[in-house]
Design a protein around this motif. Sequence first.
Motif, PDB file in Angstrom:
ATOM      1  N   ASN A 154      15.310  82.522  60.918  1.00 34.12           N
ATOM      2  CA  ASN A 154      14.074  82.993  60.287  1.00 34.12           C
ATOM      3  C   ASN A 154      14.394  84.124  59.321  1.00 34.12           C
ATOM      4  OD1 ASN A 154      14.362  85.390  61.807  1.00 34.12           O
ATOM      5  ND2 ASN A 154      13.025  84.636  63.432  1.00 34.12           N
ATOM      6  N   GLU A 155      13.396  84.567  58.575  1.00 27.14           N
ATOM      7  CA  GLU A 155      13.651  85.541  57.521  1.00 27.14           C
ATOM      8  C   GLU A 155      14.111  86.887  58.080  1.00 27.14           C
ATOM      9  OE1 GLU A 155      11.449  87.650  53.673  1.00 27.14           O
ATOM     10  OE2 GLU A 155      10.640  85.802  54.533  1.00 27.14           O
ATOM     11  N   GLU A 156      13.538  87.303  59.193  1.00 28.46           N
ATOM     12  CA  GLU A 156      13.924  88.597  59.759  1.00 28.46           C
ATOM     13  C   GLU A 156      15.397  88.605  60.149  1.00 28.46           C
ATOM     14  OE1 GLU A 156      12.677  91.611  63.444  1.00 28.46           O
ATOM     15  OE2 GLU A 156      11.585  89.739  63.117  1.00 28.46           O
ATOM     16  N   THR A 157      15.844  87.521  60.789  1.00 29.69           N
ATOM     17  CA  THR A 157      17.249  87.428  61.171  1.00 29.69           C
ATOM     18  C   THR A 157      18.136  87.377  59.938  1.00 29.69           C
ATOM     19  OG1 THR A 157      16.656  86.253  63.199  1.00 29.69           O
ATOM     20  CG2 THR A 157      18.941  86.060  62.453  1.00 29.69           C
ATOM     21  N   PHE A 158      17.709  86.624  58.937  1.00 25.88           N
ATOM     22  CA  PHE A 158      18.464  86.515  57.694  1.00 25.88           C
ATOM     23  C   PHE A 158      18.624  87.890  57.050  1.00 25.88           C
ATOM     24  CE2 PHE A 158      18.976  85.605  53.153  1.00 25.88           C
ATOM     25  CZ  PHE A 158      19.934  84.617  53.178  1.00 25.88           C
ATOM     26  N   LYS A 159      17.563  88.665  57.023  1.00 24.47           N
ATOM     27  CA  LYS A 159      17.620  90.012  56.446  1.00 24.47           C
ATOM     28  C   LYS A 159      18.572  90.907  57.240  1.00 24.47           C
ATOM     29  CE  LYS A 159      13.057  90.248  54.255  1.00 24.47           C
ATOM     30  NZ  LYS A 159      11.725  90.908  54.294  1.00 24.47           N
ATOM     31  N   ASN A 160      18.527  90.790  58.561  1.00 26.03           N
ATOM     32  CA  ASN A 160      19.413  91.607  59.401  1.00 26.03           C
ATOM     33  C   ASN A 160      20.875  91.268  59.142  1.00 26.03           C
ATOM     34  OD1 ASN A 160      17.283  92.970  60.613  1.00 26.03           O
ATOM     35  ND2 ASN A 160      17.148  91.549  62.327  1.00 26.03           N
ATOM     36  N   ILE A 161      21.163  89.961  58.999  1.00 19.37           N
ATOM     37  CA  ILE A 161      22.534  89.547  58.710  1.00 19.37           C
ATOM     38  C   ILE A 161      22.971  90.079  57.344  1.00 19.37           C
ATOM     39  CG2 ILE A 161      24.012  87.555  58.229  1.00 19.37           C
ATOM     40  CD1 ILE A 161      22.308  85.974  60.260  1.00 19.37           C
ATOM     41  N   TYR A 162      22.100  89.924  56.361  1.00 15.30           N
ATOM     42  CA  TYR A 162      22.458  90.324  54.999  1.00 15.30           C
ATOM     43  C   TYR A 162      22.613  91.836  54.878  1.00 15.30           C
ATOM     44  CZ  TYR A 162      23.155  88.619  50.278  1.00 15.30           C
ATOM     45  OH  TYR A 162      23.731  88.253  49.089  1.00 15.30           O
ATOM     46  N   SER A 163      21.857  92.587  55.660  1.00 15.56           N
ATOM     47  CA  SER A 163      21.950  94.049  55.598  1.00 15.56           C
ATOM     48  C   SER A 163      23.330  94.532  56.024  1.00 15.56           C
ATOM     49  CB  SER A 163      20.873  94.686  56.476  1.00 15.56           C
ATOM     50  OG  SER A 163      21.114  94.423  57.845  1.00 15.56           O
ATOM     51  N   GLN A 164      24.036  93.758  56.855  1.00 14.85           N
ATOM     52  CA  GLN A 164      25.387  94.139  57.266  1.00 14.85           C
ATOM     53  C   GLN A 164      26.382  93.981  56.125  1.00 14.85           C
ATOM     54  OE1 GLN A 164      26.500  92.367  61.137  1.00 14.85           O
ATOM     55  NE2 GLN A 164      24.333  91.859  61.400  1.00 14.85           N
ATOM     56  N   PHE A 165      26.071  93.106  55.164  1.00 10.59           N
ATOM     57  CA  PHE A 165      26.965  92.921  54.030  1.00 10.59           C
ATOM     58  C   PHE A 165      26.894  94.100  53.067  1.00 10.59           C
ATOM     59  CE2 PHE A 165      26.133  88.070  54.449  1.00 10.59           C
ATOM     60  CZ  PHE A 165      26.986  88.023  55.541  1.00 10.59           C
ATOM     61  N   PHE A 166      25.726  94.734  52.969  1.00 16.18           N
ATOM     62  CA  PHE A 166      25.519  95.827  52.016  1.00 16.18           C
ATOM     63  C   PHE A 166      24.884  97.024  52.730  1.00 16.18           C
ATOM     64  CE2 PHE A 166      25.480  91.849  49.679  1.00 16.18           C
ATOM     65  CZ  PHE A 166      26.355  92.107  48.644  1.00 16.18           C
ATOM     66  N   PRO A 167      25.630  97.656  53.639  1.00 12.94           N
ATOM     67  CA  PRO A 167      25.060  98.749  54.436  1.00 12.94           C
ATOM     68  C   PRO A 167      24.742  99.996  53.617  1.00 12.94           C
ATOM     69  CG  PRO A 167      27.431  98.590  54.792  1.00 12.94           C
ATOM     70  CD  PRO A 167      27.045  97.393  53.964  1.00 12.94           C
ATOM     71  N   GLN A 168      25.308 100.099  52.412  1.00  8.80           N
ATOM     72  CA  GLN A 168      25.096 101.295  51.609  1.00  8.80           C
ATOM     73  C   GLN A 168      23.756 101.281  50.886  1.00  8.80           C
ATOM     74  OE1 GLN A 168      26.910  98.762  50.845  1.00  8.80           O
ATOM     75  NE2 GLN A 168      27.130  98.430  48.652  1.00  8.80           N
ATOM     76  N   GLY A 169      23.057 100.156  50.895  1.00  9.41           N
ATOM     77  CA  GLY A 169      21.789 100.061  50.171  1.00  9.41           C
ATOM     78  C   GLY A 169      20.735  99.346  50.986  1.00  9.41           C
ATOM     79  N   ASP A 170      19.638  99.044  50.337  1.00  9.03           N
ATOM     80  CA  ASP A 170      18.529  98.320  50.966  1.00  9.03           C
ATOM     81  C   ASP A 170      18.529  96.896  50.424  1.00  9.03           C
ATOM     82  OD1 ASP A 170      16.210  97.305  51.998  1.00  9.03           O
ATOM     83  OD2 ASP A 170      14.865  98.750  51.041  1.00  9.03           O
TER      84      ASP A 170
END
Length: 257
Positions: A111-127
Amino acid sequence: MDQRKRRYQRLLKMARHFYRWLTGTLSTGNPSAKPNKKTIKQRFLKLLPCCRSGSSPSINQNSVTDDGELSTVCYRPEGLDHLMQQTNFSKKELQILYRGFKSECPSGAVNEETFKNIYSQFFPQGDSSMYAHFLFEAFDTKNNGSISFEDFVMGLSIILRGSITDKLNWAFNLYDLNKDGCITKEEMTDIMRSIYDMMGKYTYPCMKDSAPKEHADNFFRKMDKNNDGVVTIEEFLETCQKDENIMQSMHMFDNVI
């Protein structure tokens, strides 16, 4: 812990390559050096649990029982034979991709929330939340709020094995936020703002607050041939296919698996 750290580093490198591919059509500078396809292939394969050394036996003809393994998760994907017809992957490649997908998404869908959580690990320095939202919608072709294995491999097939036109159409769909068949300056500004937010405020050189709008303006000066305030798919394809830097970015993932 060391294994998880190494895995994260591999994912981060691959995410950056994917980011460069998706934003290649927005580049306005000089063409970058030609990417090392062998290195990209090695990084891509390392992302899949069944391809990492020491994680599991290598794939052979009997290691996956065709559709049998596909029935072991909550969400049952379509049969491999059907996916072979719908994508540019072989059955063995689909088996490898499915193992990796199932390892990361045991339920069979994201789902989108999980997708966002995964993607946030790729770019921890930003939003990265807004960019991840746009990217999620590009993969969620059924508009049902989740990315299934079918959605994943259909999009991946275009990115990795599609023609130049297929890849450009996929990128256009990403930028066309309301899916009305054209890109407005507001949509491109939103896309660029989400990219700058994702990269963070501590990039070097430091990004100006006006950078997203300036980048969107440059995009329209280049793409909007008839100056009507929108970029159509025809204008997008024509301009991209004449741009050496854009064409180079479209080939970044050729033959990675």
